[in-house]
Enzyme design. Structure first.
Site, PDB file in Angstrom:
ATOM      1  N   HIS A   1       0.814  -1.218   0.000  1.00 23.73           N
ATOM      2  CA  HIS A   1       0.000   0.000   0.000  1.00 23.73           C
ATOM      3  C   HIS A   1       0.842   1.261   0.000  1.00 23.73           C
ATOM      4  O   HIS A   1       0.459   2.272  -0.572  1.00 23.73           O
ATOM      5  CB  HIS A   1      -1.015  -0.035   1.139  1.00 23.73           C
ATOM      6  CG  HIS A   1      -2.189  -0.904   0.790  1.00 23.73           C
ATOM      7  ND1 HIS A   1      -2.755  -1.791   1.644  1.00 23.73           N
ATOM      8  CD2 HIS A   1      -2.856  -1.033  -0.371  1.00 23.73           C
ATOM      9  CE1 HIS A   1      -3.731  -2.435   1.023  1.00 23.73           C
ATOM     10  NE2 HIS A   1      -3.822  -1.985  -0.200  1.00 23.73           N
TER      11      HIS A   1
ATOM     12  N   GLU B   1     -10.681 -11.458  -5.432  1.00 22.70           N
ATOM     13  CA  GLU B   1      -9.247 -11.336  -5.150  1.00 22.70           C
ATOM     14  C   GLU B   1      -8.706 -12.541  -4.388  1.00 22.70           C
ATOM     15  O   GLU B   1      -7.577 -12.529  -3.902  1.00 22.70           O
ATOM     16  CB  GLU B   1      -8.946 -10.030  -4.414  1.00 22.70           C
ATOM     17  CG  GLU B   1      -9.781  -9.748  -3.194  1.00 22.70           C
ATOM     18  CD  GLU B   1      -9.472  -8.384  -2.559  1.00 22.70           C
ATOM     19  OE1 GLU B   1      -8.500  -7.727  -2.956  1.00 22.70           O
ATOM     20  OE2 GLU B   1     -10.218  -8.007  -1.638  1.00 22.70           O
TER      21      GLU B   1
ATOM     22  N   CYS C   1      -9.423  -3.338 -10.627  1.00 29.99           N
ATOM     23  CA  CYS C   1      -8.933  -2.199  -9.853  1.00 29.99           C
ATOM     24  C   CYS C   1      -7.560  -2.479  -9.239  1.00 29.99           C
ATOM     25  O   CYS C   1      -7.053  -1.690  -8.468  1.00 29.99           O
ATOM     26  CB  CYS C   1      -9.925  -1.803  -8.774  1.00 29.99           C
ATOM     27  SG  CYS C   1     -10.226  -3.107  -7.612  1.00 29.99           S
TER      28      CYS C   1
ATOM     29  N   ASP D   1      -4.178  -8.685  -4.851  1.00 33.65           N
ATOM     30  CA  ASP D   1      -4.308  -9.813  -3.923  1.00 33.65           C
ATOM     31  C   ASP D   1      -4.487 -11.129  -4.664  1.00 33.65           C
ATOM     32  O   ASP D   1      -4.003 -12.162  -4.213  1.00 33.65           O
ATOM     33  CB  ASP D   1      -5.496  -9.588  -2.973  1.00 33.65           C
ATOM     34  CG  ASP D   1      -5.077  -8.772  -1.762  1.00 33.65           C
ATOM     35  OD1 ASP D   1      -3.952  -8.983  -1.267  1.00 33.65           O
ATOM     36  OD2 ASP D   1      -5.857  -7.915  -1.326  1.00 33.65           O
TER      37      ASP D   1
HETATM   38  C1  PEP Z   1      -6.301  -5.623  -5.014  1.00 32.75           C
HETATM   39  O1  PEP Z   1      -6.088  -6.508  -4.179  1.00 32.75           O
HETATM   40  O2  PEP Z   1      -6.030  -5.733  -6.219  1.00 32.75           O
HETATM   41  C2  PEP Z   1      -6.883  -4.347  -4.597  1.00 32.75           C
HETATM   42  C3  PEP Z   1      -7.231  -3.437  -5.480  1.00 32.75           C
HETATM   43  O3  PEP Z   1      -7.005  -4.121  -3.275  1.00 32.75           O
HETATM   44  P1  PEP Z   1      -5.788  -3.716  -2.319  1.00 32.75           P
HETATM   45  O4  PEP Z   1      -4.608  -3.384  -3.182  1.00 32.75           O
HETATM   46  O5  PEP Z   1      -6.240  -2.561  -1.528  1.00 32.75           O
HETATM   47  O6  PEP Z   1      -5.609  -4.950  -1.506  1.00 32.75           O
HETATM   48 MG    MG Z   2      -7.005  -6.395  -2.215  1.00 34.39          MG
END
Ligand code: PEP
Ligand code: MG
Length: 602
Positions: free
Chosen positions: A201, A443, A514, A467
């Site tokens: 993140h 995910e 996403c 994920d």
């Molecule tokens: C993902 O896992 O692709 C996602 C968009 O969520 P995060 O990166 O916040 O886990």
């Molecule tokens: Mg995720």
């Protein structure tokens, strides 16, 4: 100001290669953050700054003493003087001449900032207490830490990363997302860490903020504070003590890059449509509410993913954002997005550094009580969030996105709680929308395997490839040591995405990607070839992805990807894409803005 070759230090230029996780070039000076991630920074002082720093220390000690006296008198009033004596030990420590002198000496002779000097002395005292292995002294150790932490907080005015020198390249063992959210963005031109991966993140936020970042630098301990440095977040390079010539070369590249970005930016209004007429929706992923100012700038068609856990940053562990606070944020986003809509993802704590509301530390948090699992246990927290979302839905088009769903029961329970929240609001006469679309993030491999089951009861799918890659390939997304296995073009992932898209198409629900794949030009083309028609990414990347979309034919992409789906290894997939798309990608990425515009017109 331009860093020039560090002649005073007589240091040779050296360079290390790590993993570039946020592109761009940063030219500046190193600021170190303490290895334990306590947000203590080490600056190198100019001799002319020393007396000012000593004065800052003296003032901070004075203010800390005042603060402790106030706390003591409050304690005396509420608990009586018997308990207030604890504060006396702390006050005595601040008055200990030898200790204060030791800190001053470090500032004067090691030329370090006061926070770092305090930390060094604290570490020394704690280490000597630890050696004696005495319970009483152990207790005293926590007093020392307590009073020194208070003094450090006073020194930094409780805004740790604020007030960093201009053109800071921040170096740490691990850069926590909470630190990223607090960063004084104007001053930071680069981030370097030992730990982390492209989809950590902190890296995601660095990309959103446009700060170049490199991880996997094992020699981070050897990097001296104050050294002139260059970071290249594209190739993963860190250069220390660059020569004047190297600085000039990188400045030139920086200028070229900025020219390309503004060129792309100027064309952001053009539609995201392939040559054969397929429209692709491009939305924004955001972490901080302030980022919604960027939507119009980058022509985002609303927000695909708002990572709500960032509302918890900089808060005490047990302090949760109230319904009203959340409502205000969600309403702001709903209004900014209008009919394009905002996907509000319910809380997903995936990393340390984010408030954990008193939860026990888990041995394996990525597989633990996170995301929808946490929400379904902490029902009050979940209900509060859903109430805020339903209320905000009066101000624009809002969707609820559920993270880490792995069973149909989780979706059903979430829907039930959403309905209960709506009923409560109706009973209370509070304005809200009853029918807010609810979708699941795909995910987890289990969700892919039951995508048909989930699609039957879901209003949309949001594909979280960050994920999904981690869980499908069993590769920790934050672990640099296994980053070589974290491959978006692994046939297993391509097949998983295909299966998900097919299930969504069959159930006639939209599917959006996403994960970070959406913002990588090559991967975005693969996704379109797999049938994805909606991509959500950090707003900054939208003009680039739009540009490449306008140059391709969806039918051709589909044919190549169809062949890729039958291959048996990542290497084979990469080779195929290289053979089919390389000349085009090369041309796309290497053209100067004016040449590129001519080619596109042709
Ligand atoms: C993902 O896992 O692709 C996602 C968009 O969520 P995060 O990166 O916040 O886990
Ligand atoms: Mg995720």
């Amino acid at each position: 100001m331009t860093p020039t070759h560090d002649r005073t230090s007589n240091q040779m230029m050296k360079q290390w290669r790590g993993l570039g996780v946020s592109p761009g070039i940063g030219i500046g000076w190193i600021v170190r953050m303490s290895a334990r991630g306590e947000r203590v920074f080490r600056f190198r002082l100019n001799p002319s700054q020393v007396e000012h720093e000593v004065k800052r220390l003296t003032e901070a000690i004075d203010k800390t003493r005042q603060q402790l006296l106030q706390i003591k008198s409050k304690l005396e009033q509420t608990l009586g003087s018997a308990h207030a004596y604890i504060l006396d030990a702390h006050l005595l420590m601040l008055e200990d001449r030898q200790l204060v002198e030791e800190i001053r000496t470090l500032i004067r002779y090691e030329l370090v900032n006061a926070e770092w000097a305090v930390k060094t002395v604290t570490d020394r005292i704690l280490a000597s207490y630890a050696e004696i292995k005495d319970e009483y002294l152990c207790e005293r150790g926590s007093d020392v830490r307590d009073v020194m932490d208070r003094l450090t907080a006073m020194l930094r005015g409780d805004h740790p990363p604020q007030g960093l020198p201009q053109q800071t390249i921040l170096v740490a063992q691990h850069i926590l997302p909470s630190i990223m959210a607090e960063l004084d963005v104007e001053s930071v031109v680069g981030l370097v860490a030992q730990a982390g991966g492209r989809t950590s993140h902190a890296a995601i936020i660095a990309r959103s903020l446009g700060i170049p970042a490199v991880v996997g630098i094992d020699q981070y301990e050897e990097i001296e504070a104050g050294a002139a440095a260059i970071i290249d977040g594209q190739s993963g390079l860190l250069i220390l003590h660059p020569t004047d010539e190297t600085v000039r070369q990188y400045q030139h590249r920086q200028t070229e890059r900025e020219r390309l970005w503004s060129f792309m930016q100027a064309r952001a209004q053009l539609p995201a449509q392939t040559c054969d007429g397929i429209r692709i929706t491009l939305r924004a992923n955001i972490e901080l509410p302030s980022e919604c100012n960027m939507l119009a700038h980058y022509s985002a068609q609303g927000i695909g993913l708002f990572r709500t856990q960032y509302l918890f940053l900089s808060r005490a562990a047990d302090e949760l954002p109230s319904e009203e606070e959340q409502f205000n944020v969600y309403r702001q986003l709903a209004q900014a997005c209008g009919t394009d809509g905002v996907g509000i993802r319910t809380f997903d704590w995936a990393e340390t550094g984010v408030a954990q509301s008193g939860r026990e530390l888990e041995i394996n948090p990525a597989l633990g009580l996170r995301a929808i699992r946490f929400s379904l246990q902490a029902r009050d927290v979940f209900r509060t969030q859903l109430r805020a979302i339903l209320r905000a839905a009066c101000y624009g088009s809002v969707r609820v996105v559920l993270p880490l769903v792995s069973t149909i029961t989780e979706l059903r329970q979430a829907r039930q709680i959403l309905q209960q929240a709506a009923q409560e609001l109706t009973a209370e006469g509070v304005a809200h929308q009853d029918n807010v679309p609810i979708g699941v993030m795909i995910e987890v491999p289990a969700a892919v395997m039951i995508a048909d089951v989930l699609a039957a009861e879901s209003d949309f799918f949001s594909l979280g490839t960050n994920d999904l890659i981690q869980y499908l390939l069993a590769v920790d997304r934050d672990n640099t040591q296994v980053a070589y296995l974290y491959k978006a073009l692994h046939p297993a992932l391509l097949r998983a995405i295909k299966q998900t898209v097919d299930a969504a198409t069959h159930a006639n629900i939209p599917v959006e990607v996403c994960g970070e794949m959406a913002s990588d030009p090559l991967h975005a083309l693969v996704l379109i070839g797999l049938g994805v028609r909606s991509l959500s990414m950090a707003p900054k990347f939208i003009p680039f992805i739009k540009d490449i979309i306008r140059c391709v034919d969806a039918a051709t992409l589909q044919q190549t990807v169809k062949r890729a789906l039958n291959l048996s290894s990542t290497e084979q997939v990469e080779a195929l894409l290289h053979e089919e798309w390389h000349p085009f990608m090369q041309m796309w990425s290497e053209q100067t803005p004016s040449e590129w515009a001519q080619i596109e017109q042709a």
